[in-house]
Write a protein that holds these residues in place. Structure first.
Motif, PDB file in Angstrom:
ATOM      1  N   THR A  21       0.836  -1.210   0.000  1.00 52.15           N
ATOM      2  CA  THR A  21       0.000   0.000   0.000  1.00 52.15           C
ATOM      3  C   THR A  21       0.866   1.253   0.000  1.00 52.15           C
ATOM      4  OG1 THR A  21      -0.174  -0.144   2.408  1.00 52.15           O
ATOM      5  CG2 THR A  21      -1.953  -1.123   1.126  1.00 52.15           C
ATOM      6  N   ASP A  22       2.000   1.225   0.725  1.00 54.27           N
ATOM      7  CA  ASP A  22       2.902   2.373   0.693  1.00 54.27           C
ATOM      8  C   ASP A  22       3.543   2.531  -0.679  1.00 54.27           C
ATOM      9  OD1 ASP A  22       2.394   3.088   3.274  1.00 54.27           O
ATOM     10  OD2 ASP A  22       4.193   2.166   4.116  1.00 54.27           O
ATOM     11  N   ARG A  23       3.875   1.420  -1.331  1.00 51.71           N
ATOM     12  CA  ARG A  23       4.455   1.489  -2.669  1.00 51.71           C
ATOM     13  C   ARG A  23       3.453   2.116  -3.639  1.00 51.71           C
ATOM     14  NH1 ARG A  23       6.080  -3.554  -3.405  1.00 51.71           N
ATOM     15  NH2 ARG A  23       8.163  -3.054  -2.674  1.00 51.71           N
ATOM     16  N   GLN A  24       2.202   1.705  -3.537  1.00 50.15           N
ATOM     17  CA  GLN A  24       1.169   2.266  -4.404  1.00 50.15           C
ATOM     18  C   GLN A  24       0.980   3.758  -4.128  1.00 50.15           C
ATOM     19  OE1 GLN A  24      -2.691   0.523  -3.914  1.00 50.15           O
ATOM     20  NE2 GLN A  24      -3.532   1.546  -5.703  1.00 50.15           N
ATOM     21  N   ALA A  25       1.023   4.141  -2.858  1.00 45.13           N
ATOM     22  CA  ALA A  25       0.885   5.554  -2.501  1.00 45.13           C
ATOM     23  C   ALA A  25       2.058   6.370  -3.034  1.00 45.13           C
ATOM     24  CB  ALA A  25       0.776   5.710  -0.993  1.00 45.13           C
ATOM     25  N   GLU A  26       3.265   5.807  -3.008  1.00 46.93           N
ATOM     26  CA  GLU A  26       4.430   6.515  -3.543  1.00 46.93           C
ATOM     27  C   GLU A  26       4.336   6.683  -5.055  1.00 46.93           C
ATOM     28  OE1 GLU A  26       7.906   4.481  -2.239  1.00 46.93           O
ATOM     29  OE2 GLU A  26       7.729   5.228  -0.187  1.00 46.93           O
ATOM     30  N   ILE A  27       3.817   5.681  -5.735  1.00 46.70           N
ATOM     31  CA  ILE A  27       3.640   5.778  -7.188  1.00 46.70           C
ATOM     32  C   ILE A  27       2.604   6.841  -7.527  1.00 46.70           C
ATOM     33  CG2 ILE A  27       2.793   4.545  -9.221  1.00 46.70           C
ATOM     34  CD1 ILE A  27       4.141   2.024  -8.044  1.00 46.70           C
ATOM     35  N   ILE A  28       1.503   6.850  -6.807  1.00 46.45           N
ATOM     36  CA  ILE A  28       0.455   7.849  -7.038  1.00 46.45           C
ATOM     37  C   ILE A  28       0.988   9.254  -6.769  1.00 46.45           C
ATOM     38  CG2 ILE A  28      -1.751   8.727  -6.163  1.00 46.45           C
ATOM     39  CD1 ILE A  28      -2.568   5.771  -5.782  1.00 46.45           C
ATOM     40  N   LEU A  29       1.776   9.418  -5.706  1.00 47.01           N
ATOM     41  CA  LEU A  29       2.350  10.720  -5.392  1.00 47.01           C
ATOM     42  C   LEU A  29       3.321  11.164  -6.476  1.00 47.01           C
ATOM     43  CD1 LEU A  29       2.587  13.006  -3.301  1.00 47.01           C
ATOM     44  CD2 LEU A  29       4.464  11.725  -2.283  1.00 47.01           C
ATOM     45  N   GLY A  30       4.131  10.250  -6.985  1.00 51.17           N
ATOM     46  CA  GLY A  30       5.062  10.585  -8.064  1.00 51.17           C
ATOM     47  C   GLY A  30       4.344  10.997  -9.333  1.00 51.17           C
ATOM     48  N   ALA A  32       1.337  12.258  -9.471  1.00 53.40           N
ATOM     49  CA  ALA A  32       0.706  13.553  -9.205  1.00 53.40           C
ATOM     50  C   ALA A  32       1.722  14.688  -9.339  1.00 53.40           C
ATOM     51  CB  ALA A  32       0.078  13.563  -7.817  1.00 53.40           C
ATOM     52  N   TRP A  33       2.937  14.505  -8.825  1.00 51.82           N
ATOM     53  CA  TRP A  33       3.975  15.517  -8.967  1.00 51.82           C
ATOM     54  C   TRP A  33       4.326  15.745 -10.430  1.00 51.82           C
ATOM     55  CZ3 TRP A  33       6.044  19.295  -6.322  1.00 51.82           C
ATOM     56  CH2 TRP A  33       5.946  19.292  -4.935  1.00 51.82           C
ATOM     57  N   LEU A  34       4.531  14.666 -11.172  1.00 52.60           N
ATOM     58  CA  LEU A  34       4.872  14.807 -12.590  1.00 52.60           C
ATOM     59  C   LEU A  34       3.740  15.474 -13.368  1.00 52.60           C
ATOM     60  CD1 LEU A  34       6.703  11.437 -13.309  1.00 52.60           C
ATOM     61  CD2 LEU A  34       7.689  13.727 -13.121  1.00 52.60           C
ATOM     62  N   GLY A  35       2.503  15.112 -13.051  1.00 55.91           N
ATOM     63  CA  GLY A  35       1.357  15.736 -13.714  1.00 55.91           C
ATOM     64  C   GLY A  35       1.252  17.221 -13.418  1.00 55.91           C
ATOM     65  N   SER A  36       1.512  17.608 -12.191  1.00 54.31           N
ATOM     66  CA  SER A  36       1.437  19.029 -11.851  1.00 54.31           C
ATOM     67  C   SER A  36       2.570  19.810 -12.510  1.00 54.31           C
ATOM     68  CB  SER A  36       1.450  19.227 -10.337  1.00 54.31           C
ATOM     69  OG  SER A  36       2.666  18.760  -9.791  1.00 54.31           O
ATOM     70  N   LEU A  37       3.773  19.244 -12.566  1.00 48.71           N
ATOM     71  CA  LEU A  37       4.877  19.919 -13.247  1.00 48.71           C
ATOM     72  C   LEU A  37       4.610  20.038 -14.750  1.00 48.71           C
ATOM     73  CD1 LEU A  37       7.960  18.401 -11.405  1.00 48.71           C
ATOM     74  CD2 LEU A  37       6.981  20.684 -11.147  1.00 48.71           C
ATOM     75  N   TYR A  38       4.012  19.001 -15.336  1.00 47.09           N
ATOM     76  CA  TYR A  38       3.644  19.046 -16.755  1.00 47.09           C
ATOM     77  C   TYR A  38       2.607  20.142 -16.993  1.00 47.09           C
ATOM     78  CZ  TYR A  38       2.737  17.231 -21.427  1.00 47.09           C
ATOM     79  OH  TYR A  38       2.628  17.087 -22.777  1.00 47.09           O
ATOM     80  N   GLY A  39       1.628  20.246 -16.107  1.00 45.25           N
ATOM     81  CA  GLY A  39       0.606  21.287 -16.231  1.00 45.25           C
ATOM     82  C   GLY A  39       1.180  22.680 -16.098  1.00 45.25           C
ATOM     83  N   ILE A  40       2.122  22.859 -15.175  1.00 48.59           N
ATOM     84  CA  ILE A  40       2.767  24.161 -15.018  1.00 48.59           C
ATOM     85  C   ILE A  40       3.540  24.523 -16.282  1.00 48.59           C
ATOM     86  CG2 ILE A  40       4.611  25.369 -13.764  1.00 48.59           C
ATOM     87  CD1 ILE A  40       3.611  23.858 -11.242  1.00 48.59           C
ATOM     88  N   ALA A  41       4.266  23.558 -16.846  1.00 52.45           N
ATOM     89  CA  ALA A  41       5.022  23.812 -18.076  1.00 52.45           C
ATOM     90  C   ALA A  41       4.078  24.130 -19.241  1.00 52.45           C
ATOM     91  CB  ALA A  41       5.895  22.614 -18.414  1.00 52.45           C
ATOM     92  N   MET A  42       2.927  23.463 -19.304  1.00 52.41           N
ATOM     93  CA  MET A  42       1.951  23.745 -20.359  1.00 52.41           C
ATOM     94  C   MET A  42       1.432  25.173 -20.260  1.00 52.41           C
ATOM     95  SD  MET A  42      -0.506  20.447 -20.820  1.00 52.41           S
ATOM     96  CE  MET A  42      -1.736  21.460 -21.601  1.00 52.41           C
TER      97      MET A  42
END
Length: 89
Positions: A21-30, A32-42
């Motif tokens: 469950t922690d591994r899944q949470a870390e993947i989801i957090l990663g 989310a971070w990449l998606g937000s950085l992509y959105g900022i760059a867009m």
């Protein structure tokens, strides 16, 4: 308090594992971070495209279709960054 801080016993942490469950949470957090950085760059690329299309003093108007085109083009923001860096104003 702090009695364990003076202990000289070496603790073996080589068998520590991350729970599924922690591994899944870390993947989801990663993601989310990449998606937000992509959105900022867009958004940054779209705004720069609109500023470029408006002219140096904003004499050309920006309409709905140019905003839509800027956001569609900014989905490929690495290409837009190369274009903005290589072209002169």
């Amino acid at each position: 308090m702090g009695a364990n801080l003076s202990s000289t016993q070496v603790v073996d942490t080589s068998k520590d594992i991350i729970s599924p469950t922690d591994r899944q949470a870390e993947i989801i957090l990663g993601v989310a971070w990449l998606g937000s950085l992509y959105g900022i760059a867009m958004i940054w690329c779209a705004v720069n495209l609109l500023q470029r299309w408006a002219g140096p003093h904003g004499e050309r108007g920006v309409n709905f279709f140019s905003i839509l085109a800027a956001f569609l083009l900014s989905t490929g923001w690495p290409v837009v960054l190369v274009y903005l860096c290589s072209s002169s104003r």
